[in-house]
Scaffold this active site. Structure first.
Site, PDB file in Angstrom:
ATOM      1  N   SER A 113       0.865  -1.181   0.000  1.00 51.60           N
ATOM      2  CA  SER A 113       0.000   0.000   0.000  1.00 51.60           C
ATOM      3  C   SER A 113       0.898   1.226   0.000  1.00 51.60           C
ATOM      4  O   SER A 113       2.065   1.130   0.404  1.00 51.60           O
ATOM      5  CB  SER A 113      -0.874  -0.005   1.266  1.00 51.60           C
ATOM      6  OG  SER A 113      -1.469   1.264   1.470  1.00 51.60           O
ATOM      7  N   TYR A 132      -1.622  -0.976  10.745  1.00 52.28           N
ATOM      8  CA  TYR A 132      -1.792  -1.225   9.307  1.00 52.28           C
ATOM      9  C   TYR A 132      -0.600  -0.668   8.523  1.00 52.28           C
ATOM     10  O   TYR A 132      -0.014  -1.373   7.693  1.00 52.28           O
ATOM     11  CB  TYR A 132      -3.106  -0.607   8.805  1.00 52.28           C
ATOM     12  CG  TYR A 132      -3.316  -0.844   7.327  1.00 52.28           C
ATOM     13  CD1 TYR A 132      -3.618  -2.114   6.851  1.00 52.28           C
ATOM     14  CD2 TYR A 132      -3.161   0.187   6.398  1.00 52.28           C
ATOM     15  CE1 TYR A 132      -3.771  -2.351   5.490  1.00 52.28           C
ATOM     16  CE2 TYR A 132      -3.327  -0.039   5.040  1.00 52.28           C
ATOM     17  CZ  TYR A 132      -3.631  -1.312   4.587  1.00 52.28           C
ATOM     18  OH  TYR A 132      -3.784  -1.544   3.241  1.00 52.28           O
TER      19      TYR A 132
HETATM   20  N1  NAP Z   1      -8.819  -1.155  -0.782  1.00 51.65           N
HETATM   21  C1  NAP Z   1      -7.833  -0.303  -0.572  1.00 51.65           C
HETATM   22  O1  NAP Z   1      -8.047   0.932  -0.475  1.00 51.65           O
HETATM   23  C2  NAP Z   1      -6.412  -0.804  -0.481  1.00 51.65           C
HETATM   24  C3  NAP Z   1      -5.379   0.133  -0.686  1.00 51.65           C
HETATM   25  C4  NAP Z   1      -4.056  -0.294  -0.601  1.00 51.65           C
HETATM   26  C5  NAP Z   1      -3.781  -1.622  -0.318  1.00 51.65           C
HETATM   27  N2  NAP Z   1      -4.789  -2.502  -0.105  1.00 51.65           N
HETATM   28  C6  NAP Z   1      -4.425  -3.881   0.228  1.00 51.65           C
HETATM   29  O2  NAP Z   1      -4.855  -4.739  -0.803  1.00 51.65           O
HETATM   30  C7  NAP Z   1      -5.198  -6.020  -0.273  1.00 51.65           C
HETATM   31  C8  NAP Z   1      -6.605  -6.388  -0.725  1.00 51.65           C
HETATM   32  O3  NAP Z   1      -7.473  -5.403  -0.239  1.00 51.65           O
HETATM   33  P1  NAP Z   1      -8.982  -5.300  -0.736  1.00 51.65           P
HETATM   34  O4  NAP Z   1      -9.268  -3.858  -0.860  1.00 51.65           O
HETATM   35  O5  NAP Z   1      -9.210  -6.192  -1.872  1.00 51.65           O
HETATM   36  O6  NAP Z   1      -9.713  -5.845   0.575  1.00 51.65           O
HETATM   37  P2  NAP Z   1     -11.113  -6.621   0.724  1.00 51.65           P
HETATM   38  O7  NAP Z   1     -12.045  -6.234  -0.353  1.00 51.65           O
HETATM   39  O8  NAP Z   1     -11.509  -6.429   2.148  1.00 51.65           O
HETATM   40  O9  NAP Z   1     -10.691  -8.161   0.484  1.00 51.65           O
HETATM   41  C9  NAP Z   1      -9.866  -8.819   1.402  1.00 51.65           C
HETATM   42  C10 NAP Z   1      -9.743 -10.276   1.007  1.00 51.65           C
HETATM   43  O10 NAP Z   1      -8.968 -10.932   2.027  1.00 51.65           O
HETATM   44  C11 NAP Z   1      -9.683 -12.095   2.472  1.00 51.65           C
HETATM   45  N3  NAP Z   1      -9.408 -12.362   3.877  1.00 51.65           N
HETATM   46  C12 NAP Z   1      -9.470 -11.494   4.914  1.00 51.65           C
HETATM   47  N4  NAP Z   1      -9.203 -12.126   6.066  1.00 51.65           N
HETATM   48  C13 NAP Z   1      -8.954 -13.433   5.755  1.00 51.65           C
HETATM   49  C14 NAP Z   1      -8.633 -14.588   6.509  1.00 51.65           C
HETATM   50  N5  NAP Z   1      -8.491 -14.541   7.843  1.00 51.65           N
HETATM   51  N6  NAP Z   1      -8.472 -15.761   5.858  1.00 51.65           N
HETATM   52  C15 NAP Z   1      -8.631 -15.834   4.506  1.00 51.65           C
HETATM   53  N7  NAP Z   1      -8.918 -14.759   3.739  1.00 51.65           N
HETATM   54  C16 NAP Z   1      -9.088 -13.572   4.356  1.00 51.65           C
HETATM   55  C17 NAP Z   1     -11.147 -11.738   2.247  1.00 51.65           C
HETATM   56  O11 NAP Z   1     -11.923 -12.914   2.108  1.00 51.65           O
HETATM   57  P3  NAP Z   1     -12.914 -13.545   3.213  1.00 51.65           P
HETATM   58  O12 NAP Z   1     -13.430 -12.425   4.062  1.00 51.65           O
HETATM   59  O13 NAP Z   1     -13.912 -14.249   2.373  1.00 51.65           O
HETATM   60  O14 NAP Z   1     -12.038 -14.491   3.975  1.00 51.65           O
HETATM   61  C18 NAP Z   1     -11.061 -10.986   0.918  1.00 51.65           C
HETATM   62  O15 NAP Z   1     -11.051 -11.905  -0.150  1.00 51.65           O
HETATM   63  C19 NAP Z   1      -5.039  -5.897   1.232  1.00 51.65           C
HETATM   64  O16 NAP Z   1      -3.788  -6.432   1.607  1.00 51.65           O
HETATM   65  C20 NAP Z   1      -5.072  -4.414   1.492  1.00 51.65           C
HETATM   66  O17 NAP Z   1      -4.348  -4.062   2.636  1.00 51.65           O
HETATM   67  C21 NAP Z   1      -6.101  -2.133  -0.199  1.00 51.65           C
END
Ligand code: NAP
Length: 267
Positions: free
Chosen positions: A144, A157
């Site tokens: 990130s 985070y």
């Molecule tokens: N969205 C943003 O603004 C943003 C910005 C920068 C970086 N990121 C990073 O990008 C990555 C993806 O983010 P996103 O925005 O796609 O988040 P998201 O929509 O909340 O998706 C998170 C994913 O992780 C899975 N997950 C969470 N806890 C888990 C567990 N204990 N076991 C197995 N799977 C788990 C969730 O699936 P289940 O709940 O079905 O398990 C889901 O598929 C993250 O590392 C985040 O920090 C996001």
């Protein structure tokens, strides 16, 4: 060129049930890859599998809680049972929490370390030796822009993403000459459930910054990885922020981020 090979290689996406992981799975599927989708939610996994099949790939799903101590061993056993190997690993599972570190529940904050750091490291180290032995493939780790500086009111985070950046950069250097790529993808805000779940969407910082589309981030991530890049920072505003972070002293960045990340009504 597809990453598919004679070992029945697969692209394993951890955190594939929604958001950026699901979008990357779709992009990988367009090249007719076998895509293994890993997350907890069966409904999310089923929807992601449909995306993959419609995009031209072959999908397998595994319901797995990454906080379980044996998560990577269970994934490896699953792959072996399907006669698959992990050719490309995408670590996209992650969560954050916004608020003062001293006030947020300690166990929830430790969970950020367990998921964003421990599980990502465990998965990476379990599958990297096989990639090195084959001399191809690699790892895409979701970092990130938060990994470029400390983040008051989201301290765990930001620190976890700093780890992801440092760990991925170092691995990239170690393995790139062996034909294996480790790419750290560092977006700014992306329109996924992450923003609301973490409470980041209520911080001034995330209101100011434009939100990227998960599909766009996935395209940048996949093409950057395939070009062997160490880092991918999708979008102009995220690139500018990382540049400013490199130029400004921490003494200036800290109060700035702190102010922008507190709730408006707290300030
Ligand atoms: N969205 C943003 O603004 C943003 C910005 C920068 C970086 N990121 C990073 O990008 C990555 C993806 O983010 P996103 O925005 O796609 O988040 P998201 O929509 O909340 O998706 C998170 C994913 O992780 C899975 N997950 C969470 N806890 C888990 C567990 N204990 N076991 C197995 N799977 C788990 C969730 O699936 P289940 O709940 O079905 O398990 C889901 O598929 C993250 O590392 C985040 O920090 C996001």
């Amino acid at each position: 060129m597809t990453l598919q090979d004679e070992f029945r290689s697969s692209v394993v996406v951890v955190g594939a049930s929604r958001g950026i992981g699901r979008a990357i799975a779709k992009v990988a599927a367009r090249e007719h890859n076998v895509v293994v989708l890993v997350a907890r939610s069966p409904e999310g996994l089923a929807a992601a599998a449909l995306d993959v099949e419609q995009a031209g790939g072959k999908a397998f799903t595994l319901e797995l809680d990454l906080l379980a101590a044996d998560a990577s061993a269970r994934l490896e056993a699953f792959l072996a049972a399907k006669e698959l190997i992990c050719g490309v690993l995408v670590n996209s599972a992650g969560y954050g929490l916004r608020g003062p570190a001293a006030a947020l529940p300690v166990n929830d904050q430790l969970g950020i370390i367990d998921l964003n750091i421990r599980a990502l490291t465990d998965m990476t180290l379990r599958f990297l030796p096989g990639m090195l032995a084959r001399g191809r493939g690699g790892v895409i780790n979701l970092g990130s822009i938060a990994g470029f500086f400390p983040g008051p009111y989201m301290a765990l985070y930001y620190a976890s993403k700093g780890f992801v950046r440092s760990f991925s950069d170092a691995l990239h250097q170690e393995v790139s000459r062996a034909g294996v790529t480790v790419t750290c993808v560092s977006p700014g805000p992306v329109s996924t459930e992450f923003l609301e779940r973490s409470g980041a969407d209520r911080a001034a910082l995330f209101k100011i910054l434009p939100k990227l589309d998960a599909d766009y981030v996935a395209e940048r991530a996949w093409s950057g990885f395939k070009s062997g890049r160490r880092r991918v920072v999708p979008g102009i505003s995220a690139k500018l922020i990382t540049l400013v972070a490199a130029l400004l002293p921490t003494a200036i960045i800290l109060p700035l981020i702190g102010r922008l990340q507190r709730r408006r009504k707290d300030s």
